[in-house]
Design an enzyme around this catalytic site. Structure first.
Site, PDB file in Angstrom:
ATOM      1  N   TYR A 101       0.856  -1.194   0.000  1.00 35.07           N
ATOM      2  CA  TYR A 101       0.000   0.000   0.000  1.00 35.07           C
ATOM      3  C   TYR A 101       0.884   1.232   0.000  1.00 35.07           C
ATOM      4  CZ  TYR A 101      -3.052   3.691   1.776  1.00 35.07           C
ATOM      5  OH  TYR A 101      -3.729   4.860   1.917  1.00 35.07           O
ATOM      6  N   GLU A 189      -3.507   7.474  -4.039  1.00 29.89           N
ATOM      7  CA  GLU A 189      -3.390   6.220  -3.281  1.00 29.89           C
ATOM      8  C   GLU A 189      -3.278   5.021  -4.227  1.00 29.89           C
ATOM      9  OE1 GLU A 189      -5.905   4.840   0.462  1.00 29.89           O
ATOM     10  OE2 GLU A 189      -6.882   4.178  -1.366  1.00 29.89           O
TER      11      GLU A 189
END
Ligand code: GDP
Ligand code: MN
Length: 382
Positions: A101, A189
Site C-alpha cells: 500500500y 493512493e
C-alpha cells in the site's frame, strides 16, 4: 473531484508511475477488443468510484476472449454498493508476488504532506490501521524540502517491503509525490502496489482525488469533469454555482460561510437530526442566491424541513430578509423553513419578516433552538 481507476492510472502515467497496459470498454465487444490488445490473461475491472470492487465481484481474471465476454456482460450493469457499472477497464493481468500500500495525502493538523506505506496491501487500509497500526510506516514531507529518493528508501525499508522491491518502490514513491504535488491531488493512493514475480513494482489500482480549487490551472481536467457522476441535486447546485454537497438526512441546510454551514450540520446532529446537505451561500445572500439555494433543496425528496442559518457580518440581515421574502415568492416550497437570523441589522431583518411568519416560516433566536425546531418539523430525533 474523484477519478475513476482508469483515469487515475492515466494520471499516474503522466508522472512515470508504472501501471499495466490496458484500455476502457463500455460494451462487451469493446472489452474483448481491449483484452486482445492488452494480451491474455487479462483482468476485467468495474469502473465505479467506490472501493471493495474485488469483493463485490466487480473484478475478474479472464484467460481468453470467451471469458472476457462472460465477465464483461456480468459486470456491466452490476450494482456495486449503489454504483451502477457503465464502464470497464481491461488490463493485462499481473503475476503478483506481494501486495503493498502507498499513498500521499495532506495532514492538516501537521500542516505537512503525509506519505503512508505498508507491506500489508490489498486490504482496506482502515482495517490495517485498526488491527495492526504498526504495519503502516508514515513519513511527513515538508513541501519546501520535497521527498528525496533516500528518504523514500528509508520509508519502504521501515514498512518492511521485500528487499528487491525497495529500490523501485522508492523511485515510484518519488514519482507519486510529484504526481500528488504538481498534479494538485488531495489524495493519491495505490492499493495494491504490487511486486510482480519477475521483480517489478507497479500500481495495480489507483485512487486519485483532485483538488477542485486548483482546476483553474489544469484545463486538462475538463475531460474528467465530463465523466463526473454527481447526483441530481449536486448537478443542479453546480449549474447554479452553489457550494453544495448532498447528504442523506432530512433537514435541508442553508448557511452563509463554510464554517457556519459546518457548525449548522453539527448542531442539527446535536439536536438529534440529520442534515440533508451542506450548502454555503457565501457572503451575498441576496434573493437570487437564496432562491437558487431553496430550489436545490426543494428537489431533495428526503427533505422535511429547511434550516436557514444566517449570521450577518458584512452581509446585512435586512438584505437577507428581503432575499428570503422574495425567494419565497418564487419557489413553491414543499418544506417549512426555520430561520435563525442574527448579526448586522438583525432587528431590521426581523421587522421585514414579521408579516411573513407562519407555520411555513418559523424564526428562532438561537442556533440550537432553531436546530431543535427544524429537527422536530422533520419528524423528530432519529
Ligand atoms: P478494489 O477491490 O476496488 O480495491 O480493486 P483492486 O484494483 O484493488 O483489485 C482488487 C484485488 O484484485 C487486488 O487486491 C488483487 O488481489 C486482485 N487483482 C487485481 N488485478 C490483478 C491482476 O492483474 N492479477 C491478479 N492476480 N490479481 C489482480
Ligand atoms: Mn484497491
Amino acid at each position: 473531484m474523484d477519478l475513476y481507476e482508469y483515469q487515475g492510472k492515466q494520471y499516474f502515467a503522466r508522472y512515470g508511475i508504472p501501471t499495466s497496459p490496458g484500455g476502457v470498454a463500455d460494451t462487451v465487444d469493446e472489452a474483448v477488443t481491449q483484452a486482445d490488445a492488452a494480451g491474455y490473461p487479462v483482468v476485467v475491472k468495474a469502473q465505479v468510484k467506490v472501493g471493495g470492487r474485488g469483493k463485490a465481484g466487480g473484478i475478474k481474471l479472464a484467460n481468453d476472449a470467451q471469458e472476457v465476454a462472460t465477465y464483461a456482460s456480468a459486470i456491466l450493469g452490476m450494482d456495486i454498493h449503489g454504483h451502477v457499472v457503465h464502464r470497464l477497464w481491461v488490463e493485462h493481468a499481473s503475476d503478483i508476488a506481494r501486495e503493498y500500500y502507498a499513498s500521499f495525502t495532506l495532514d492538516r493538523a501537521a500542516k505537512l504532506h503525509l506519505c503512508m506505506v505498508s507491506a500489508k496491501g490489498g486490504v482496506e487500509i482502515e482495517e490495517v490501521a485498526a488491527t495492526d497500526p504498526t504495519a503502516i510506516a508514515k513519513l511527513h514531507v515538508d513541501p519546501v524540502d520535497g521527498l528525496s529518493v533516500a528518504a523514500a528508501a528509508r520509508l519502504v525499508e521501515e514498512a518492511g517491503l521485500e528487499p528487491e522491491a525497495r529500490g523501485p518502490a522508492a523511485e515510484l514513491l518519488v514519482a507519486l509525490y510529484r504526481c500528488y504535488v504538481e498534479g494538485d491531488c488531495d489524495l493519491a493512493e495505490i492499493n495494491p502496489l504490487i511486486l510482480t514475480t519477475d521483480g517489478r513494482v507497479h500500481a495495480l489500482d489507483a485512487k486519485v482525488t483532485l483538488d477542485d480549487n486548483a482546476a483553474f490551472r489544469h484545463p486538462e481536467w475538463e475531460e474528467f469533469a465530463g465523466t463526473e457522476t454527481l447526483d441530481e441535486r449536486e448537478l443542479l447546485a453546480k449549474e447554479k454555482g452553489l457550494n453544495y454537497i448532498g447528504l442523506s438526512g432530512s433537514v435541508g441546510i442553508i448557511a452563509n460561510g463554510a464554517g457556519l454551514a459546518m457548525s449548522t450540520l453539527d448542531v442539527v446532529t446535536q439536536a438529534g437530526g440529520s442534515a440533508a446537505n451542506f450548502l454555503d451561500i457565501g457572503g451575498g445572500a441576496n434573493a437570487d442566491v437564496m432562491a437558487a439555494a431553496l430550489e436545490v433543496i426543494n428537489t431533495d425528496q428526503a427533505v422535511r424541513s429547511i434550516f436557514v442559518n444566517i449570521f450577518g457580518g458584512i452581509t446585512r440581515c435586512d438584505e437577507v430578509a428581503n432575499g428570503i421574502v422574495e425567494a419565497l415568492g418564487r419557489v413553491d416550497l414543499r418544506s417549512p423553513i426555520v430561520l435563525r437570523l442574527d448579526g448586522t441589522n438583525a432587528e431590521a431583518g426581523h421587522a421585514i419578516l414579521a408579516s411573513h411568519i407562519s407555520d411555513r416560516l418559523v424564526v428562532d433566536e438561537t442556533m440550537l433552538g432553531a436546530a431543535r425546531r427544524a429537527v422536530a418539523l422533520a419528524g423528530g430525533a432519529t
